[in-house]
Design a protein around this motif. Structure first.
Motif, PDB file in Angstrom:
ATOM      1  N   VAL A 217       0.849  -1.189   0.000  1.00 16.87           N
ATOM      2  CA  VAL A 217       0.000   0.000   0.000  1.00 16.87           C
ATOM      3  C   VAL A 217       0.887   1.242   0.000  1.00 16.87           C
ATOM      4  CG1 VAL A 217      -1.805   1.276   1.209  1.00 16.87           C
ATOM      5  CG2 VAL A 217      -1.815  -1.231   1.245  1.00 16.87           C
ATOM      6  N   GLU A 218       0.673   2.141  -0.949  1.00 13.45           N
ATOM      7  CA  GLU A 218       1.444   3.379  -1.004  1.00 13.45           C
ATOM      8  C   GLU A 218       0.771   4.453  -0.155  1.00 13.45           C
ATOM      9  OE1 GLU A 218       2.306   4.771  -4.884  1.00 13.45           O
ATOM     10  OE2 GLU A 218       3.152   2.867  -5.581  1.00 13.45           O
ATOM     11  N   HIS A 219       1.593   5.202   0.568  1.00 12.05           N
ATOM     12  CA  HIS A 219       1.091   6.295   1.407  1.00 12.05           C
ATOM     13  C   HIS A 219       1.798   7.586   0.993  1.00 12.05           C
ATOM     14  CE1 HIS A 219      -1.065   3.541   4.047  1.00 12.05           C
ATOM     15  NE2 HIS A 219       0.029   2.807   4.146  1.00 12.05           N
ATOM     16  N   PRO A 220       1.132   8.434   0.223  1.00 15.50           N
ATOM     17  CA  PRO A 220       1.773   9.666  -0.246  1.00 15.50           C
ATOM     18  C   PRO A 220       1.747  10.796   0.772  1.00 15.50           C
ATOM     19  CG  PRO A 220      -0.447   9.518  -1.119  1.00 15.50           C
ATOM     20  CD  PRO A 220      -0.222   8.258  -0.327  1.00 15.50           C
ATOM     21  N   GLU A 221       1.103  10.580   1.929  1.00 16.58           N
ATOM     22  CA  GLU A 221       0.924  11.656   2.901  1.00 16.58           C
ATOM     23  C   GLU A 221       2.263  12.049   3.537  1.00 16.58           C
ATOM     24  OE1 GLU A 221      -2.684   9.189   2.428  1.00 16.58           O
ATOM     25  OE2 GLU A 221      -0.724   8.673   3.263  1.00 16.58           O
ATOM     26  N   PRO A 222       2.340  13.262   4.106  1.00 18.01           N
ATOM     27  CA  PRO A 222       3.617  13.741   4.664  1.00 18.01           C
ATOM     28  C   PRO A 222       4.115  12.955   5.876  1.00 18.01           C
ATOM     29  CG  PRO A 222       1.836  15.323   5.059  1.00 18.01           C
ATOM     30  CD  PRO A 222       1.314  14.322   4.094  1.00 18.01           C
ATOM     31  N   LEU A 223       3.203  12.414   6.690  1.00 13.08           N
ATOM     32  CA  LEU A 223       3.588  11.590   7.841  1.00 13.08           C
ATOM     33  C   LEU A 223       2.813  10.285   7.758  1.00 13.08           C
ATOM     34  CD1 LEU A 223       5.101  11.331  10.602  1.00 13.08           C
ATOM     35  CD2 LEU A 223       3.024  12.263  11.671  1.00 13.08           C
ATOM     36  N   ILE A 224       3.502   9.176   7.956  1.00 12.16           N
ATOM     37  CA  ILE A 224       2.846   7.870   7.882  1.00 12.16           C
ATOM     38  C   ILE A 224       2.946   7.204   9.250  1.00 12.16           C
ATOM     39  CG2 ILE A 224       2.813   5.589   6.800  1.00 12.16           C
ATOM     40  CD1 ILE A 224       4.582   8.312   4.944  1.00 12.16           C
ATOM     41  N   VAL A 225       1.810   7.014   9.906  1.00  8.47           N
ATOM     42  CA  VAL A 225       1.747   6.309  11.177  1.00  8.47           C
ATOM     43  C   VAL A 225       0.818   5.117  10.955  1.00  8.47           C
ATOM     44  CG1 VAL A 225       1.162   6.416  13.630  1.00  8.47           C
ATOM     45  CG2 VAL A 225       2.120   8.429  12.483  1.00  8.47           C
ATOM     46  N   ILE A 226       1.396   3.936  10.863  1.00 10.08           N
ATOM     47  CA  ILE A 226       0.612   2.754  10.527  1.00 10.08           C
ATOM     48  C   ILE A 226      -0.292   2.373  11.692  1.00 10.08           C
ATOM     49  CG2 ILE A 226       0.728   0.333   9.853  1.00 10.08           C
ATOM     50  CD1 ILE A 226       1.687   2.380   7.724  1.00 10.08           C
ATOM     51  N   ASP A 227      -1.557   2.170  11.379  1.00  8.42           N
ATOM     52  CA  ASP A 227      -2.535   1.815  12.402  1.00  8.42           C
ATOM     53  C   ASP A 227      -2.173   0.459  13.019  1.00  8.42           C
ATOM     54  OD1 ASP A 227      -4.814   1.309  13.924  1.00  8.42           O
ATOM     55  OD2 ASP A 227      -6.167   2.182  12.436  1.00  8.42           O
ATOM     56  N   PRO A 228      -1.992   0.404  14.332  1.00 11.89           N
ATOM     57  CA  PRO A 228      -1.659  -0.876  14.968  1.00 11.89           C
ATOM     58  C   PRO A 228      -2.712  -1.959  14.757  1.00 11.89           C
ATOM     59  CG  PRO A 228      -1.238   0.931  16.483  1.00 11.89           C
ATOM     60  CD  PRO A 228      -1.967   1.513  15.303  1.00 11.89           C
ATOM     61  N   VAL A 229      -3.944  -1.569  14.416  1.00 15.16           N
ATOM     62  CA  VAL A 229      -4.991  -2.572  14.204  1.00 15.16           C
ATOM     63  C   VAL A 229      -5.281  -2.792  12.724  1.00 15.16           C
ATOM     64  CG1 VAL A 229      -6.005  -1.931  16.419  1.00 15.16           C
ATOM     65  CG2 VAL A 229      -7.006  -1.018  14.323  1.00 15.16           C
ATOM     66  N   ASP A 230      -4.591  -2.092  11.835  1.00 13.14           N
ATOM     67  CA  ASP A 230      -4.844  -2.233  10.397  1.00 13.14           C
ATOM     68  C   ASP A 230      -3.584  -1.873   9.631  1.00 13.14           C
ATOM     69  OD1 ASP A 230      -5.630  -2.152   7.774  1.00 13.14           O
ATOM     70  OD2 ASP A 230      -7.477  -1.034   8.130  1.00 13.14           O
ATOM     71  N   PRO A 231      -2.818  -2.857   9.182  1.00 13.69           N
ATOM     72  CA  PRO A 231      -1.521  -2.587   8.536  1.00 13.69           C
ATOM     73  C   PRO A 231      -1.614  -1.821   7.226  1.00 13.69           C
ATOM     74  CG  PRO A 231      -2.127  -4.909   8.318  1.00 13.69           C
ATOM     75  CD  PRO A 231      -3.109  -4.300   9.274  1.00 13.69           C
ATOM     76  N   LYS A 232      -2.814  -1.697   6.660  1.00 10.80           N
ATOM     77  CA  LYS A 232      -2.974  -0.973   5.402  1.00 10.80           C
ATOM     78  C   LYS A 232      -3.245   0.515   5.608  1.00 10.80           C
ATOM     79  CE  LYS A 232      -5.055  -4.917   2.952  1.00 10.80           C
ATOM     80  NZ  LYS A 232      -4.022  -5.099   1.917  1.00 10.80           N
ATOM     81  N   ARG A 233      -3.570   0.933   6.841  1.00 11.21           N
ATOM     82  CA  ARG A 233      -4.107   2.273   7.064  1.00 11.21           C
ATOM     83  C   ARG A 233      -3.069   3.212   7.682  1.00 11.21           C
ATOM     84  NH1 ARG A 233      -6.981   4.671  11.578  1.00 11.21           N
ATOM     85  NH2 ARG A 233      -8.236   6.425  10.830  1.00 11.21           N
ATOM     86  N   ASN A 234      -3.044   4.445   7.183  1.00  4.50           N
ATOM     87  CA  ASN A 234      -2.232   5.502   7.764  1.00  4.50           C
ATOM     88  C   ASN A 234      -3.107   6.342   8.686  1.00  4.50           C
ATOM     89  OD1 ASN A 234      -0.465   7.554   8.409  1.00  4.50           O
ATOM     90  ND2 ASN A 234      -0.526   8.512   6.378  1.00  4.50           N
ATOM     91  N   VAL A 235      -2.838   6.296   9.985  1.00  2.00           N
ATOM     92  CA  VAL A 235      -3.622   7.061  10.957  1.00  2.00           C
ATOM     93  C   VAL A 235      -3.467   8.561  10.713  1.00  2.00           C
ATOM     94  CG1 VAL A 235      -3.973   7.506  13.426  1.00  2.00           C
ATOM     95  CG2 VAL A 235      -3.387   5.204  12.647  1.00  2.00           C
ATOM     96  N   ALA A 236      -2.332   8.960  10.137  1.00  2.00           N
ATOM     97  CA  ALA A 236      -2.047  10.384   9.903  1.00  2.00           C
ATOM     98  C   ALA A 236      -2.444  10.836   8.502  1.00  2.00           C
ATOM     99  CB  ALA A 236      -0.559  10.658  10.135  1.00  2.00           C
ATOM    100  N   ALA A 237      -3.333  10.105   7.846  1.00  2.00           N
ATOM    101  CA  ALA A 237      -3.689  10.428   6.460  1.00  2.00           C
ATOM    102  C   ALA A 237      -4.302  11.815   6.323  1.00  2.00           C
ATOM    103  CB  ALA A 237      -4.640   9.367   5.906  1.00  2.00           C
ATOM    104  N   ALA A 238      -5.008  12.279   7.353  1.00  2.00           N
ATOM    105  CA  ALA A 238      -5.675  13.588   7.273  1.00  2.00           C
ATOM    106  C   ALA A 238      -4.736  14.747   7.590  1.00  2.00           C
ATOM    107  CB  ALA A 238      -6.868  13.623   8.230  1.00  2.00           C
ATOM    108  N   LEU A 239      -3.530  14.467   8.088  1.00  2.00           N
ATOM    109  CA  LEU A 239      -2.595  15.522   8.499  1.00  2.00           C
ATOM    110  C   LEU A 239      -1.983  16.198   7.281  1.00  2.00           C
ATOM    111  CD1 LEU A 239      -0.957  16.877  10.841  1.00  2.00           C
ATOM    112  CD2 LEU A 239       0.745  15.058  10.501  1.00  2.00           C
ATOM    113  N   SER A 240      -2.118  17.516   7.209  1.00  2.00           N
ATOM    114  CA  SER A 240      -1.542  18.254   6.086  1.00  2.00           C
ATOM    115  C   SER A 240      -0.061  18.512   6.322  1.00  2.00           C
ATOM    116  CB  SER A 240      -2.269  19.588   5.890  1.00  2.00           C
ATOM    117  OG  SER A 240      -1.986  20.466   6.972  1.00  2.00           O
ATOM    118  N   GLU A 241       0.639  18.782   5.234  1.00  2.00           N
ATOM    119  CA  GLU A 241       2.061  19.126   5.337  1.00  2.00           C
ATOM    120  C   GLU A 241       2.241  20.387   6.178  1.00  2.00           C
ATOM    121  OE1 GLU A 241       5.295  18.592   2.076  1.00  2.00           O
ATOM    122  OE2 GLU A 241       4.396  20.570   1.784  1.00  2.00           O
ATOM    123  N   GLN A 242       1.343  21.358   6.007  1.00  2.00           N
ATOM    124  CA  GLN A 242       1.409  22.597   6.778  1.00  2.00           C
ATOM    125  C   GLN A 242       1.371  22.317   8.271  1.00  2.00           C
ATOM    126  OE1 GLN A 242       1.781  25.792   5.708  1.00  2.00           O
ATOM    127  NE2 GLN A 242       1.537  26.735   7.730  1.00  2.00           N
TER     128      GLN A 242
END
Length: 443
Positions: A217-242
């Motif tokens: 799974v590719e994560h283009p977001e600025p910070l990638i924090v993998i969900d401990p309960v879901d290896p496909k999900r980035n918990v920080a997906a909503a976090l903007s670069e700003q």
């Protein structure tokens, strides 16, 4: 140490009292009891659970939100889950509003608490979720199992993020969610350790607490924090670069000079007309504001559309040789505004219209026939023509509805919009003065 004193002072202000905590907990249990009893009476195979920061004891003093999830068997048809879930949720209070995420839920007021009652599927593990909200119970279980007495550290981090303006994953803010902040405490072990690590965060950093990241799974977001309960999900997906870089900056500033004001910044005073005029005159820029009625949609739908409109307008202006220095979007629920600080807002009455390269003889000669005043400009023909819109505000009025604006924002703008110049922006609505102070970076 000075820092220890600051943290103790902060915690004393943000940690709920024993009485406050007990009252919230008993209210949550009361609601769960009522849901379960009503479900049994109606013959629904459903039970309720308490989730979120108030269930995990990482909430801040004064918080009046309680999240209750209604757990349906995974085999329940989606239509039945929605129908029975809403029926049960409505039984809690007559003061409620139906809202929509992936599926409908109820937001109610009960004994002065704001209660979100959310139907979900009681799946056996997070890999089998049927809707996005199905993960929340697993998030709850994970934090409860791993917080290890660091609840107050999570409170400090949340308040710090509040204070520096990066807390909240809703699309208006695009910052750190409560769950994300709790995972950072689980990862680093203490508030000060998160600050130490955060000062060295960078774009593309991967934090994988469980070491189970699905690398397909590719994560283009600025910070990638993998969900401990879901290896496909980035918990920080909503976090903007700003917001990521604002957090990095805040961590470095706190390391250099720890200050309680970073947790509790002074109230932002709105800019008034004299100050705004002074700022604009000093900078030599011009504020242009596009304002229109706010469409009747939730913020998480509105703000992506507003930002899409902002980007489209800026692109249009710069394509026509105007120059935008900074821009931002704002709404108070009644009115919306796209605010543009212009470096160049007025242009000469002529513009150069470029023709084809001279090597393309047929096209070039056709251009020369059409424009008798054409001349050679480098390797191609060109002609000076009258500029249709020498002022930025004229261009916006003429071309705004042709921009990519988002469905509901486009509908609202097509009904009516106003372009304001300079300090007239202050007439848009309550709250715009605070927004302008933040947009223009005025302390």
């Amino acid at each position: 140490m000075i820092t220890d004193g600051i943290l103790k002072e902060t915690l004393a202000k943000i940690k709920p009292s024993a009485a406050e905590a007990e009252h919230l907990k008993s209210t949550a249990m009361e609601i769960i009891g009522r849901i379960d009893s009503e479900a049994a009476r109606l013959g629904f195979n459903v039970h309720a659970i308490h989730v979120g920061s108030t269930a995990r004891d990482t909430w801040l003093r004064g918080k009046r939100d309680i999240d209750i999830f209604l757990m349906f068997p995974p085999s329940t048809p989606r239509e039945r889950l929605e129908l029975e879930g809403l029926q049960l949720a409505r039984s809690i209070s007559n003061d409620y509003e139906e809202k929509y995420a992936e599926h409908p839920y109820i937001s109610a007021v009960y004994k002065s608490y704001d209660i979100d009652l959310v139907p979900c599927f009681n799946v056996p593990d997070a890999s089998k979720i049927q809707s996005a909200v199905d993960r929340s119970p697993f998030h709850n279980q994970y934090v409860l199992a791993h917080i290890n007495g660091l609840n107050d550290e999570a409170r400090l981090l949340k308040q710090f993020m509040h204070g520096v303006g990066v807390y909240g994953s809703e699309l208006r803010t695009m910052g750190f969610s409560g769950y994300l902040s709790e995972l950072l405490i689980v990862k680093y072990g203490a508030f000060l350790e998160v600050v130490k690590a955060g000062a060295n965060f960078y774009r593309g950093l991967v934090i994988d607490i469980e070491g189970h990241m699905d690398k397909t799974v590719e994560h283009p977001e600025p910070l990638i924090v993998i969900d401990p309960v879901d290896p496909k999900r980035n918990v920080a997906a909503a976090l903007s670069e700003q917001k990521l870089y604002e957090f990095i900056d805040a961590c470095r500033r706190f390391q250099r000079a720890p200050n309680v004001d970073m947790f509790f910044p002074p109230t932002v005073e709105p800019m008034d007309e004299p100050e705004l005029l002074e700022v604009i005159n000093d900078r030599g820029t011009l504020l242009l504001t596009i304002t229109f009625r706010a469409p009747d949609i939730v913020e998480d739908t509105l703000y992506p559309q507003l930002r899409k409109a902002e980007e489209s307008v800026v692109r249009m202006l710069e394509l026509h040789e105007f120059k935008v220095y900074r821009s931002g979007v704002w709404s108070n629920g009644t009115r919306c505004a796209i605010v543009l600080e212009m470096l160049v807002w007025s242009l000469p009455n002529i513009e150069r219209h470029l023709g084809p390269p001279l090597e393309q003889r047929e096209h070039a000669e056709r251009f020369g026939t059409k424009y008798q005043n054409a001349y050679v400009f480098g390797y191609r023909y060109a002609v000076d023509i009258p500029r249709k819109h020498p002022r930025a505000d004229e261009l916006i009025r003429a071309k705004l509805t042709s921009c990519a604006l988002g469905k509901q924002v486009s509908e609202s703008i097509r009904q009516d919009f106003i372009v304001l110049s300079g300090p007239a922006v202050l007439s848009v609505g309550e709250g715009i003065g605070v927004f302008l102070r933040e947009l223009l970076h005025r302390n």
